[in-house]
Scaffold this motif. Structure first.
Motif, PDB file in Angstrom:
ATOM      1  N   GLU A  31      -8.498  73.985   3.355  1.00 47.48           N
ATOM      2  CA  GLU A  31      -6.913  73.639   3.440  1.00 47.48           C
ATOM      3  C   GLU A  31      -6.313  74.184   4.774  1.00 47.48           C
ATOM      4  OE1 GLU A  31      -4.924  72.901   0.051  1.00 47.48           O
ATOM      5  OE2 GLU A  31      -3.893  71.919   1.575  1.00 47.48           O
ATOM      6  N   ASP A  32      -6.866  75.460   5.145  1.00 46.48           N
ATOM      7  CA  ASP A  32      -6.100  75.981   6.392  1.00 46.48           C
ATOM      8  C   ASP A  32      -6.800  75.767   7.702  1.00 46.48           C
ATOM      9  OD1 ASP A  32      -8.098  77.547   5.888  1.00 46.48           O
ATOM     10  OD2 ASP A  32      -6.997  79.675   5.642  1.00 46.48           O
ATOM     11  N   HIS A  33      -7.932  74.855   7.636  1.00 44.92           N
ATOM     12  CA  HIS A  33      -8.475  74.553   8.697  1.00 44.92           C
ATOM     13  C   HIS A  33      -7.728  73.420   9.566  1.00 44.92           C
ATOM     14  CE1 HIS A  33     -13.188  75.384   7.774  1.00 44.92           C
ATOM     15  NE2 HIS A  33     -12.489  76.493   8.196  1.00 44.92           N
ATOM     16  N   ASN A  34      -7.473  73.616  10.855  1.00 47.40           N
ATOM     17  CA  ASN A  34      -6.555  72.834  11.492  1.00 47.40           C
ATOM     18  C   ASN A  34      -7.359  72.276  12.762  1.00 47.40           C
ATOM     19  OD1 ASN A  34      -4.080  72.197   9.967  1.00 47.40           O
ATOM     20  ND2 ASN A  34      -3.820  74.391  10.289  1.00 47.40           N
ATOM     21  N   PRO A  35      -8.493  71.600  12.948  1.00 47.04           N
ATOM     22  CA  PRO A  35      -9.012  71.193  14.043  1.00 47.04           C
ATOM     23  C   PRO A  35      -7.933  70.414  15.041  1.00 47.04           C
ATOM     24  CG  PRO A  35     -10.049  69.888  12.157  1.00 47.04           C
ATOM     25  CD  PRO A  35      -8.992  70.922  11.639  1.00 47.04           C
ATOM     26  N   PRO A  36      -8.348  70.389  16.163  1.00 45.62           N
ATOM     27  CA  PRO A  36      -7.310  69.501  16.673  1.00 45.62           C
ATOM     28  C   PRO A  36      -7.669  68.029  16.551  1.00 45.62           C
ATOM     29  CG  PRO A  36      -8.691  70.780  18.277  1.00 45.62           C
ATOM     30  CD  PRO A  36      -9.169  70.876  17.173  1.00 45.62           C
ATOM     31  N   THR A  37      -6.433  67.168  16.556  1.00 46.17           N
ATOM     32  CA  THR A  37      -6.625  65.833  16.406  1.00 46.17           C
ATOM     33  C   THR A  37      -7.378  65.022  17.364  1.00 46.17           C
ATOM     34  OG1 THR A  37      -4.540  65.177  17.600  1.00 46.17           O
ATOM     35  CG2 THR A  37      -4.252  65.757  15.442  1.00 46.17           C
ATOM     36  N   ILE A  38      -7.871  63.811  17.131  1.00 47.77           N
ATOM     37  CA  ILE A  38      -8.618  63.060  18.057  1.00 47.77           C
ATOM     38  C   ILE A  38      -7.770  62.785  19.105  1.00 47.77           C
ATOM     39  CG2 ILE A  38      -9.538  60.813  18.109  1.00 47.77           C
ATOM     40  CD1 ILE A  38     -10.663  61.118  15.379  1.00 47.77           C
ATOM     41  N   GLU A  39      -6.363  62.504  18.892  1.00 49.20           N
ATOM     42  CA  GLU A  39      -5.537  62.236  19.913  1.00 49.20           C
ATOM     43  C   GLU A  39      -5.370  63.321  20.824  1.00 49.20           C
ATOM     44  OE1 GLU A  39      -5.233  61.520  16.899  1.00 49.20           O
ATOM     45  OE2 GLU A  39      -4.975  59.448  16.731  1.00 49.20           O
ATOM     46  N   ASP A  40      -5.296  64.650  20.443  1.00 46.99           N
ATOM     47  CA  ASP A  40      -4.994  65.393  21.335  1.00 46.99           C
ATOM     48  C   ASP A  40      -6.379  65.953  22.094  1.00 46.99           C
ATOM     49  OD1 ASP A  40      -2.680  66.126  20.305  1.00 46.99           O
ATOM     50  OD2 ASP A  40      -3.154  67.955  19.058  1.00 46.99           O
ATOM     51  N   PHE A  41      -7.500  65.783  21.295  1.00 45.00           N
ATOM     52  CA  PHE A  41      -8.665  65.829  22.153  1.00 45.00           C
ATOM     53  C   PHE A  41      -8.899  64.805  23.259  1.00 45.00           C
ATOM     54  CE2 PHE A  41     -13.497  64.670  21.833  1.00 45.00           C
ATOM     55  CZ  PHE A  41     -13.909  65.696  22.344  1.00 45.00           C
ATOM     56  N   ALA A  42      -8.602  63.750  22.872  1.00 43.04           N
ATOM     57  CA  ALA A  42      -8.769  62.802  23.881  1.00 43.04           C
ATOM     58  C   ALA A  42      -7.735  62.895  25.288  1.00 43.04           C
ATOM     59  CB  ALA A  42      -8.336  61.282  23.319  1.00 43.04           C
ATOM     60  N   LYS A  43      -6.674  63.381  24.977  1.00 41.57           N
ATOM     61  CA  LYS A  43      -5.651  63.646  26.093  1.00 41.57           C
ATOM     62  C   LYS A  43      -6.279  64.766  26.676  1.00 41.57           C
ATOM     63  CE  LYS A  43      -0.826  64.144  27.547  1.00 41.57           C
ATOM     64  NZ  LYS A  43      -1.449  64.102  28.728  1.00 41.57           N
ATOM     65  N   VAL A  44      -6.509  65.831  26.190  1.00 40.54           N
ATOM     66  CA  VAL A  44      -6.902  67.161  26.745  1.00 40.54           C
ATOM     67  C   VAL A  44      -8.147  66.956  27.562  1.00 40.54           C
ATOM     68  CG1 VAL A  44      -7.765  69.423  26.485  1.00 40.54           C
ATOM     69  CG2 VAL A  44      -5.931  68.909  25.359  1.00 40.54           C
ATOM     70  N   VAL A  45      -9.334  66.097  27.020  1.00 38.07           N
ATOM     71  CA  VAL A  45     -10.423  65.842  27.803  1.00 38.07           C
ATOM     72  C   VAL A  45     -10.167  64.867  29.040  1.00 38.07           C
ATOM     73  CG1 VAL A  45     -12.783  64.723  27.586  1.00 38.07           C
ATOM     74  CG2 VAL A  45     -12.165  66.771  26.038  1.00 38.07           C
ATOM     75  N   SER A  46      -9.480  63.949  28.834  1.00 39.78           N
ATOM     76  CA  SER A  46      -9.248  63.014  29.799  1.00 39.78           C
ATOM     77  C   SER A  46      -8.325  63.687  30.848  1.00 39.78           C
ATOM     78  CB  SER A  46      -8.142  61.793  29.323  1.00 39.78           C
ATOM     79  OG  SER A  46      -8.905  61.099  28.103  1.00 39.78           O
ATOM     80  N   ASP A  47      -7.343  64.150  30.687  1.00 40.71           N
ATOM     81  CA  ASP A  47      -6.610  65.038  31.688  1.00 40.71           C
ATOM     82  C   ASP A  47      -7.737  65.815  32.395  1.00 40.71           C
ATOM     83  OD1 ASP A  47      -4.297  63.716  30.897  1.00 40.71           O
ATOM     84  OD2 ASP A  47      -3.537  65.547  29.976  1.00 40.71           O
ATOM     85  N   ALA A  48      -8.792  66.651  31.661  1.00 38.42           N
ATOM     86  CA  ALA A  48      -9.528  67.368  32.560  1.00 38.42           C
ATOM     87  C   ALA A  48     -10.303  66.658  33.338  1.00 38.42           C
ATOM     88  CB  ALA A  48     -10.197  68.265  31.365  1.00 38.42           C
ATOM     89  N   VAL A  49     -10.801  65.514  32.974  1.00 42.09           N
ATOM     90  CA  VAL A  49     -11.709  64.948  33.785  1.00 42.09           C
ATOM     91  C   VAL A  49     -11.008  64.210  34.780  1.00 42.09           C
ATOM     92  CG1 VAL A  49     -13.364  62.919  33.958  1.00 42.09           C
ATOM     93  CG2 VAL A  49     -13.259  64.115  31.905  1.00 42.09           C
ATOM     94  N   LYS A  50      -9.698  63.793  34.760  1.00 42.42           N
ATOM     95  CA  LYS A  50      -9.049  63.181  35.755  1.00 42.42           C
ATOM     96  C   LYS A  50      -8.718  63.873  36.941  1.00 42.42           C
ATOM     97  CE  LYS A  50      -5.997  60.856  32.850  1.00 42.42           C
ATOM     98  NZ  LYS A  50      -5.076  60.094  32.058  1.00 42.42           N
ATOM     99  N   SER A  51      -8.354  65.366  36.277  1.00 41.63           N
ATOM    100  CA  SER A  51      -8.009  66.273  37.331  1.00 41.63           C
ATOM    101  C   SER A  51      -9.137  66.808  37.912  1.00 41.63           C
ATOM    102  CB  SER A  51      -7.006  67.346  36.881  1.00 41.63           C
ATOM    103  OG  SER A  51      -7.587  68.067  35.921  1.00 41.63           O
ATOM    104  N   ALA A  52     -10.439  66.965  37.219  1.00 39.83           N
ATOM    105  CA  ALA A  52     -11.579  67.312  38.073  1.00 39.83           C
ATOM    106  C   ALA A  52     -11.889  66.329  39.099  1.00 39.83           C
ATOM    107  CB  ALA A  52     -12.691  67.573  37.025  1.00 39.83           C
ATOM    108  N   VAL A  53     -11.680  64.946  38.824  1.00 39.80           N
ATOM    109  CA  VAL A  53     -12.051  63.972  39.695  1.00 39.80           C
ATOM    110  C   VAL A  53     -11.106  63.709  40.914  1.00 39.80           C
ATOM    111  CG1 VAL A  53     -11.564  61.284  40.300  1.00 39.80           C
ATOM    112  CG2 VAL A  53     -12.803  62.245  38.151  1.00 39.80           C
TER     113      VAL A  53
END
Ligand SMILES: Cc1ncc(COP(=O)(O)O)c(C=O)c1O
Length: 441
Positions: free
Chosen positions: A255-277
C-alpha cells in the motif's frame, strides 16, 4: 489495496478483469495466477505514448524474463512493443507467439554458440553482446551465413541503483557488461568494428537494476552513456544510433509503495537523454527502454486456498504468531526467499471485510517458506481464498517443481472472461523427462 481492474463486487468477492475470483478458483483450482489483461495493455500503452510524447524516436522492449508465455508475447507484440529475450527458450516462446523478429533484442552474459546461431537464423534485430568471446563467435556465425548481424554492446556505467544487492546490475563489479571506466567497453567497440564483415555495431546498452523507486540512478547513467557515445565517435568515427538504457522501474507491492509513474519516468529519462545530447553534441539516438516488472508485476495476482491457521506461542516472546498456510509457496513464488521480497494480500472471498488480525502466510514446502511475514487480514478460516497481489513479474517465470509440485495454471482475465494461457501441470508432466535406466527396472 486494489490494482488495475480489481474491485470488490456485490458478493463481497474480489473481481479481476470482470471475473469473480471465487468463481475462477472453483473453475480452475488453486494456486492460480490471474493476469489482468487490460492492465497489461494499459501499462504497454502508457510506456508507448509517454515516450513518444517526451522523446519521439523510442522503442519499448518488454523484458520477457518478467513473465514469458506465448500469449504474453503475442499480447505485447500486438500492442506494438519490442521484446527483450535472454535465452533460446524465451526466443522460441516469442516465435510461437508470432512476435516479429525485427523487434527482438537478444540478451545474456553467456550466450551459447547454439543460441547465437538461433538469433542469427531467426533474424533478431539486435544481439546485445556481453563478452569478447561472444563478439568472435557471433561474427563467425554471421559471416558463415553471409549475414551482417546488428549488435548493441552491453556497457557497465558504474551506477548504483540503490536497490536489493541481488537485483543490482549496473555497478562497477557487476558480472554484466563491459566496464566503461576501465576501458574494456572501448576495447569492445574497437573489436566489434574490426569485425565489420559479420557485425554492425548499432549502439550501446546498459541496465542498472530492478525494482528501482528513485529516478536519480537513471539520470546518473544517461550522461555516462552519452559521454561514451561521444568518445566512440571521437576515437573511431563510428556513430552510435541506438541508446538502450534497460529496464528497472519498480512496481507497487505494498500500500505504501509509491514507484514513479510511467509518465514521470518517461519525462525524466527523455529530458536526461535530450540534455545529454545537447551537452555532448552527439547525434540524437533512438532510445530503447526495457521494462519488465513495471508492465507485468501489478497485473498478476496469485489465488491460494487457505489451510488450517496455526497459532504458535513461545515463552521468550510475548504474543502469539498465527501461521496461515496456503496451498503453494516457494515453488510458485521464490522471491520472498530470494530477495526478502514483500507482498500484500486480501481475502478474495470476503474482500470487503475489515482486516483485524495479523498473520504470517506460510507456504507448503519442506522449507520455512514464508510468502508474507506479516499481513493484516479479516479472521481467516480453512477454505478461504487468499489473493496475493503484484505477482505478475518474476513469479511464474521463476517457478519451479520443488517438492514435485505442479506449476499452477495461468489465466488472462478480461471483460468478464478468463482464458487459460498456461494449463496447470499434471503429475504425469513431472515425470515426462525422467528416464529409468535398465538396471533400476
Ligand atoms: C537487460 C535487462 N533489461 C531489462 C530488465 C527488466 O528489468 P525490470 O523487470 O526491473 O524492468 C532486466 C531484468 O533483469 C534485464 O536484465
Amino acid at each position: 489495496m486494489l490494482l488495475g481492474t480489481q474491485k470488490i463486487n456485490s458478493k463481497n468477492h474480489l473481481e479481476i478483469g470482470g471475473c469473480d475470483v471465487v468463481d475462477l478458483a472453483a473453475q480452475f483450482g488453486t494456486p492460480l495466477y490471474v493476469m489482468d489483461e487490460a492492465f497489461i495493455r494499459e501499462k504497454c500503452r502508457a510506456y508507448k505514448t509517454s515516450f513518444e510524447k517526451e522523446y519521439g524516436n523510442a522503442a519499448i522492449a518488454y523484458a520477457s524474463k518478467a513473465f514469458v508465455v506465448t500469449a504474453m508475447c503475442a499480447l505485447v507484440g500486438k500492442e506494438g512493443l519490442w521484446l527483450d529475450v535472454a535465452s533460446a527458450g524465451e526466443l522460441y516462446t516469442a516465435k510461437c507467439g508470432g512476435f516479429p523478429m525485427e523487434r527482438i533484442l537478444f540478451h545474456g552474459n553467456f550466450k551459447s554458440p547454439e543460441e547465437l546461431e538461433m538469433a542469427v537464423d531467426y533474424g533478431v534485430k539486435y544481439v546485445v553482446v556481453d563478452s569478447f568471446l561472444e563478439l568472435e563467435v557471433l561474427s563467425a556465425i554471421a559471416e558463415d551465413e553471409g549475414k551482417t548481424q546488428e549488435i548493441l554492446l552491453r556497457c557497465n556505467p558504474g551506477v548504483d541503483p540503490h536497490t536489493h544487492r541481488l537485483i543490482r546490475t549496473g555497478q562497477e563489479n557487476s558480472k554484466f557488461g563491459f566496464n566503461i571506466k576501465n576501458g574494456k567497453a572501448m576495447e569492445a567497440v574497437k573489436a566489434a568494428l574490426r569485425r565489420a564483415e559479420g557485425l554492425n555495431l548499432a549502439g550501446v546498452h546498459c541496465h542498472i537494476g530492478s525494482q528501482i523507486f528513485e529516478l536519480d540512478p537513471f539520470v546518473e547513467a544517461v550522461p555516462v552513456m552519452a559521454a561514451f557515445i561521444k568518445q566512440i565517435r571521437e576515437k573511431t568515427g563510428a556513430v552510435m544510433g541506438v541508446l538502450d538504457i534497460g529496464g528497472g522501474l519498480g512496481a507497487r507491492y505494498l500500500e505504501d509503495h509509491n514507484p514513479p509513474t510511467i509518465e514521470d519516468f518517461a519525462k525524466v529519462v527523455s529530458d536526461a537523454v535530450k540534455s545529454a545530447v545537447a551537452e555532448t553534441g552527439i547525434e540524437k539516438p533512438m532510445l530503447i527502454i526495457e521494462p519488465g516488472r513495471s508492465i507485468a508485476g501489478e497485473a498478476g495476482t496469485t489465488i491460494y486456498t487457505i489451510g488450517a491457521p496455526k497459532e504458535v506461542s513461545i515463552p521468550e516472546a510475548p504474543g502469539v504468531k498465527t501461521y496461515l498456510p496456503v496451498d503453494g509457496g516457494l515453488s510458485d513464488n521464490p522471491r520472498p526467499a530470494l530477495y526478502d521480497a514483500l507482498y500484500s494480500a486480501i481475502l478474495a472471498n470476503r474482500a470487503g471485510d475489515k482486516p483485524t488480525k495479523v498473520y504470517t502466510v506460510s507456504g507448503k514446502h519442506c522449507e520455512a517458506d514464508m510468502l508474507i511475514e506479516s499481513v493484516v487480514l479479516p479472521e481467516a478460516k480453512i477454505g478461504d481464498l487468499l489473493a496475493v497481489q503484484t505477482t505478475g513479474a518474476y513469479n511464474h517465470s521463476m517457478a519451479s517443481n520443488y517438492n514435485r509440485f505442479t506449476r499452477p495454471e495461468v489465466v488472462f482475465a478480461a471483460d468478464g472472461k478468463a482464458d487459460i494461457v498456461v494449463r496447470r501441470e499434471t503429475i504425469e508432466d513431472l515425470v515426462k523427462c525422467d528416464e529409468l535406466p535398465e538396471h533400476l527396472k
